[in-house]
Design a protein around this motif. Structure first.
Motif: not given
Length: 376
Positions: A242-247, A264-267
């Motif tokens: 329902k949603a994704s956050t590019f932390s 690294l990238l965290v989402l």
């Protein structure tokens, strides 16, 4: 939505501010845009003190598409609920207040909107908000007990309250001069069943939504270029996420935490809505796979993560059904009849941290005023 990622138009909790800008995003069809334009010529909507659902109000002014593709994803991200069931007066009071400003809800919203700014709209604490509670404890002389279940609450014959705490096989009775219940509605109802039964009945009617947060870590080189801080998904599109956050884009400290020889990238992705608990019964690896499937379609991310974590929040988000404010008023009136007792938390005045902090402050003030010699 409608086959690809699209820029989110500026709105006030889903209320469009400008038809031209809305059309440029491609979120709505031509028929949907034509229905939005009718807001400027329709008669004013008067609620006459009544409560209605957010979805009813949005559809009355702008049509079904605005509710399905703008309002639903916005409210889904906050409440994990359904716009046609959530109280307008409780969930979007700022929108209800606009009904008296102009016959057109869109004109009224545009008149009070804040101009676009480069100032970040998200704030947080380095290390995450989970660092706040232990910091508060460390800064004050507090006795904090965790993993200590409160099983019963009763008024004491000599004043104050008795609480039964701990395991059923080895319970402990604690005496307290005052009690603030900051628990979710269901356990609060159980604890108040003997002390304030009228409040308990009202609280037992508040439903909750469950959800899961799937956090994923990827190598920087594997993540396609992205814009913004994430995306929302209208439920009408039939996606699990329902949603994704590019932390990594939302909080600098998260991006910095991923720095290293192989950065690294965290989402993260949110899964689950009110009454869709069955989707959360799947094993963690299946939820990770579902999140990866939707991310591949949304941003073209087609690699396995370096690491993943699934956090489930069973019954984590209270649903502010139509009539919620009246229900909360009944609860507070009943609880106020017991000096030294108060309630607070996300079930009452708002799910956000500022609303919960404000409610906690009011509850503390209420119980302190009832203590002898502590009238301020």
């Amino acid at each position: 939505t409608r086959g690809r990622l699209r820029p989110m138009p500026r709105t006030l909790m889903g209320v469009p501010l400008d038809t031209k800008a809305l059309a440029e995003t491609g979120v709505l069809s031509k028929a949907g845009l034509a229905r939005v334009a009718l807001d400027t010529v329709l008669p004013a909507t008067h609620l006459d003190g009544q409560d209605v659902s957010v979805g009813w109000l949005g559809e009355e002014r702008f049509g079904r598409e605005v509710v399905d593709r703008l309002v639903e994803p916005l409210l889904g991200g906050v409440y994990a609920g359904h716009a046609r069931e959530l109280s307008a007066r409780a969930a979007v009071p700022q929108v209800v207040a606009l009904l008296d400003r102009d016959r057109s809800l869109m004109r009224a919203a545009a008149a009070v909107s804040v101009p676009a700014s480069d100032v970040p709209v998200f704030a947080g604490l380095a290390g995450g908000l989970g660092t706040l509670p232990p910091a508060v404890v460390a800064a004050h002389d507090l006795d904090v007990r965790t993993d200590a279940t409160v099983r019963e609450l009763a008024r004491s014959a000599d004043g104050g309250f008795n609480l039964v705490v701990g395991a059923t096989v080895d319970p402990e009775v604690l005496h307290a001069d005052a009690v603030v219940l900051a628990t979710p509605a269901a356990p609060t109802a159980r604890l108040l069943s003997e002390v304030v039964p009228r409040a308990a009945l009202e609280l037992a009617r508040i439903e909750y939504a469950s959800m899961a947060i799937v956090t994923l870590a990827f190598r920087v080189r594997d993540v396609p270029a992205t814009t913004g801080s994430g995306f929302l998904v209208p439920p009408v599109d039939g996606r699990a996420v329902k949603a994704s956050t590019f932390s990594f884009a939302k909080w600098d400290w998260v991006r910095a935490a991923g720095d290293g020889p192989d950065p690294l990238l965290v989402l993260r992705c949110s899964i689950g809505r009110h009454r869709e608990e069955a989707a959360l019964q799947r094993p963690d690896e299946e939820l990770v796979g579902i999140a990866l499937h939707d991310l591949a379609d949304a941003i073209g991310l087609c690699v396995r993560p370096v690491d993943s974590h699934v956090q489930r929040w069973g019954g984590g988000l209270p649903q502010y059904a139509v009539g919620h404010l009246e229900r909360v008023a009944h609860v507070r009136r009943a609880v106020a009849g017991v000096p030294g007792l108060a309630v607070c938390g996300a079930a009452y005045d708002g799910l956000g941290i500022p609303a919960c902090i404000a409610g906690a402050g009011a509850a503390a003030t209420q119980v302190l005023a009832a203590l002898p010699g502590r009238g301020q």
